[in-house]
Design a protein around this motif. Structure first.
Motif, PDB file in Angstrom:
ATOM      1  N   ALA A  77     -21.826 -40.885  43.433  1.00 36.96           N
ATOM      2  CA  ALA A  77     -22.261 -41.614  44.621  1.00 36.96           C
ATOM      3  C   ALA A  77     -23.760 -41.900  44.566  1.00 36.96           C
ATOM      4  N   SER A  78     -24.528 -40.912  44.113  1.00 38.52           N
ATOM      5  CA  SER A  78     -25.977 -41.063  44.015  1.00 38.52           C
ATOM      6  C   SER A  78     -26.353 -42.167  43.033  1.00 38.52           C
ATOM      7  N   ALA A  79     -25.672 -42.222  41.897  1.00 42.04           N
ATOM      8  CA  ALA A  79     -25.954 -43.270  40.909  1.00 42.04           C
ATOM      9  C   ALA A  79     -25.654 -44.651  41.487  1.00 42.04           C
ATOM     10  N   ALA A  80     -24.516 -44.765  42.191  1.00 41.14           N
ATOM     11  CA  ALA A  80     -24.122 -46.063  42.755  1.00 41.14           C
ATOM     12  C   ALA A  80     -25.111 -46.526  43.819  1.00 41.14           C
ATOM     13  N   ILE A  81     -25.496 -45.611  44.729  1.00 36.90           N
ATOM     14  CA  ILE A  81     -26.387 -46.029  45.813  1.00 36.90           C
ATOM     15  C   ILE A  81     -27.799 -46.252  45.300  1.00 36.90           C
ATOM     16  N   SER A  82     -28.211 -45.552  44.243  1.00 38.75           N
ATOM     17  CA  SER A  82     -29.538 -45.785  43.667  1.00 38.75           C
ATOM     18  C   SER A  82     -29.609 -47.175  43.035  1.00 38.75           C
ATOM     19  N   ILE A  83     -28.544 -47.570  42.335  1.00 41.56           N
ATOM     20  CA  ILE A  83     -28.478 -48.927  41.776  1.00 41.56           C
ATOM     21  C   ILE A  83     -28.517 -49.950  42.905  1.00 41.56           C
ATOM     22  N   ASN A  84     -27.785 -49.671  43.983  1.00 37.42           N
ATOM     23  CA  ASN A  84     -27.749 -50.569  45.131  1.00 37.42           C
ATOM     24  C   ASN A  84     -29.137 -50.704  45.753  1.00 37.42           C
ATOM     25  N   TRP A  85     -29.792 -49.575  45.992  1.00 43.78           N
ATOM     26  CA  TRP A  85     -31.122 -49.599  46.604  1.00 43.78           C
ATOM     27  C   TRP A  85     -32.116 -50.354  45.721  1.00 43.78           C
ATOM     28  N   SER A 158     -21.861 -52.210  43.473  1.00 43.84           N
ATOM     29  CA  SER A 158     -22.417 -50.862  43.597  1.00 43.84           C
ATOM     30  C   SER A 158     -22.073 -50.253  44.952  1.00 43.84           C
ATOM     31  N   PHE A 159     -22.117 -51.061  46.021  1.00 43.62           N
ATOM     32  CA  PHE A 159     -21.799 -50.507  47.335  1.00 43.62           C
ATOM     33  C   PHE A 159     -20.306 -50.254  47.478  1.00 43.62           C
ATOM     34  N   THR A 161     -18.412 -49.312  44.984  1.00 48.07           N
ATOM     35  CA  THR A 161     -18.241 -48.056  44.242  1.00 48.07           C
ATOM     36  C   THR A 161     -18.666 -46.863  45.086  1.00 48.07           C
ATOM     37  N   TYR A 162     -19.799 -47.002  45.763  1.00 46.69           N
ATOM     38  CA  TYR A 162     -20.290 -45.931  46.646  1.00 46.69           C
ATOM     39  C   TYR A 162     -19.259 -45.627  47.734  1.00 46.69           C
ATOM     40  N   GLY A 163     -18.697 -46.680  48.333  1.00 45.60           N
ATOM     41  CA  GLY A 163     -17.696 -46.473  49.371  1.00 45.60           C
ATOM     42  C   GLY A 163     -16.450 -45.779  48.857  1.00 45.60           C
ATOM     43  N   LEU A 164     -16.006 -46.130  47.647  1.00 39.19           N
ATOM     44  CA  LEU A 164     -14.827 -45.493  47.070  1.00 39.19           C
ATOM     45  C   LEU A 164     -15.059 -44.006  46.831  1.00 39.19           C
ATOM     46  N   VAL A 165     -16.251 -43.658  46.324  1.00 43.08           N
ATOM     47  CA  VAL A 165     -16.557 -42.243  46.092  1.00 43.08           C
ATOM     48  C   VAL A 165     -16.635 -41.492  47.421  1.00 43.08           C
TER      49      VAL A 165
END
Length: 308
Positions: A77-85, A158-159, A161-165
């Protein structure tokens, strides 16, 4: 009895999406720094604020009970949201706010497509129509931009992916954000050390810059907490409608304030996206209504059998 969204819950949800919609106004002020430094500072200060919140509520010790599997999910989740940010901040400070808004408009469609690819979910006819309109919109916008809308696609994927996790991770909002920050903070600190050692850090260049970087923590956390409260009180169908406030406001900011170009071909691409979202949302609302009616009928039948 039919479940109705509570007025305070809707207010919290609308507040979260409105604040997210105003992010271009805030992050545009950070154009003095690189996107990488802004994201690193955002990770650090968000973690600081959430750890303080956990300490004040007496829940800091609960982080010790997180198991290894949950830490791995938090890392994903951290990797996905960091890419998003990182992508979002880059888009804002380089003048691509409208393309960022596009990413959040198409995010629901990407989430549905992910369900088909990853979980072999079967889609209804209306969902296929919505996905088809979304795909056509991407083609139209690719022709318009002269390239694929990369920023929008990275933000949406990316978001999603974050939501799925976040659907499978067994943590509440505060602990989830804290776990994601703990995983990411070593990388953020290492990046800031490199920036400072090479003289590229902008945080200490002025008190105003320092204050803005510090503000990324509460600015990030407040809408997340509002969203967490709303999610517990508001039906998903209502939240699904509220979520469009964010990209609508971002797009308005890009067009009206940043004066980003919007030729007719770009409006056509966005119109296709909105048509797909209208089909998708209408289908979801009708399905939710039918499910509620079925639940009411089923409850009534159970009650009648008990009386017999």
């Amino acid at each position: 009895m039919q479940h109705r969204p509570s007025p305070p819950g809707v207010v919290f949800g609308a507040g979260a999406y409105l604040l997210w919609g105003l992010f271009p106004a805030f992050f545009g002020l950070l154009a003095f720094a690189s996107a990488a430094e802004v994201v690193a500072q955002r990770i650090i200060w968000t973690l600081v604020v959430v750890l303080i919140a956990l300490a004040l509520t007496g829940r800091l010790r609960q982080l010790r009970g997180i198991d290894a599997r949950t830490w791995r999910l938090a890392a994903a989740a951290s990797a996905a949201i960091s890419i998003n940010w990182g992508t979002y901040v880059y888009g804002v400070i380089t003048g691509h706010v409208v393309e960022c808004a596009l990413g959040y408009f198409i995010n629901p469609l990407v989430t549905v497509a992910s369900g088909v690819v990853l979980f072999r979910e079967r889609l209804r006819r209306a969902q296929w129509v919505a996905l088809g309109l979304g795909a056509l919109a991407v083609v139209v916008l690719t022709v318009d931009y002269g390239r694929p809308p990369v920023i929008a696609l990275i933000l949406a994927c990316s978001f999603a992916t974050y939501g799925l996790v976040k659907k499978v991770i067994k943590l509440d909002a505060l602990r989830g954000i804290a776990a994601e920050g703990i995983v990411a903070v070593p990388f953020a600190l290492a990046l800031l050390i490199v920036f400072m050692a090479t003289g590229r850090s902008e945080m200490t260049s002025s008190p105003a810059h320092f204050g803005l970087m510090l503000a990324t923590g509460p600015v990030t956390l407040i809408p997340l907490l509002l969203f967490a409260v709303a999610a517990q009180r508001v039906p998903l169908s209502t939240m699904g409608i509220l979520q469009y406030l964010t990209p609508a406001l971002q797009m308005a900011w890009g067009v009206a304030v940043m004066h980003e170009p919007m030729p007719a071909s770009r409006w056509a691409g966005f119109a296709l996206i909105w048509a797909g979202l209208a089909v998708f949302t209408t289908d979801a609302l009708l399905r939710a209504r039918r499910n509620r009616q079925s639940s009411v009928v089923e409850s009534a039948n159970v009650g009648a059998h008990q009386l017999d």
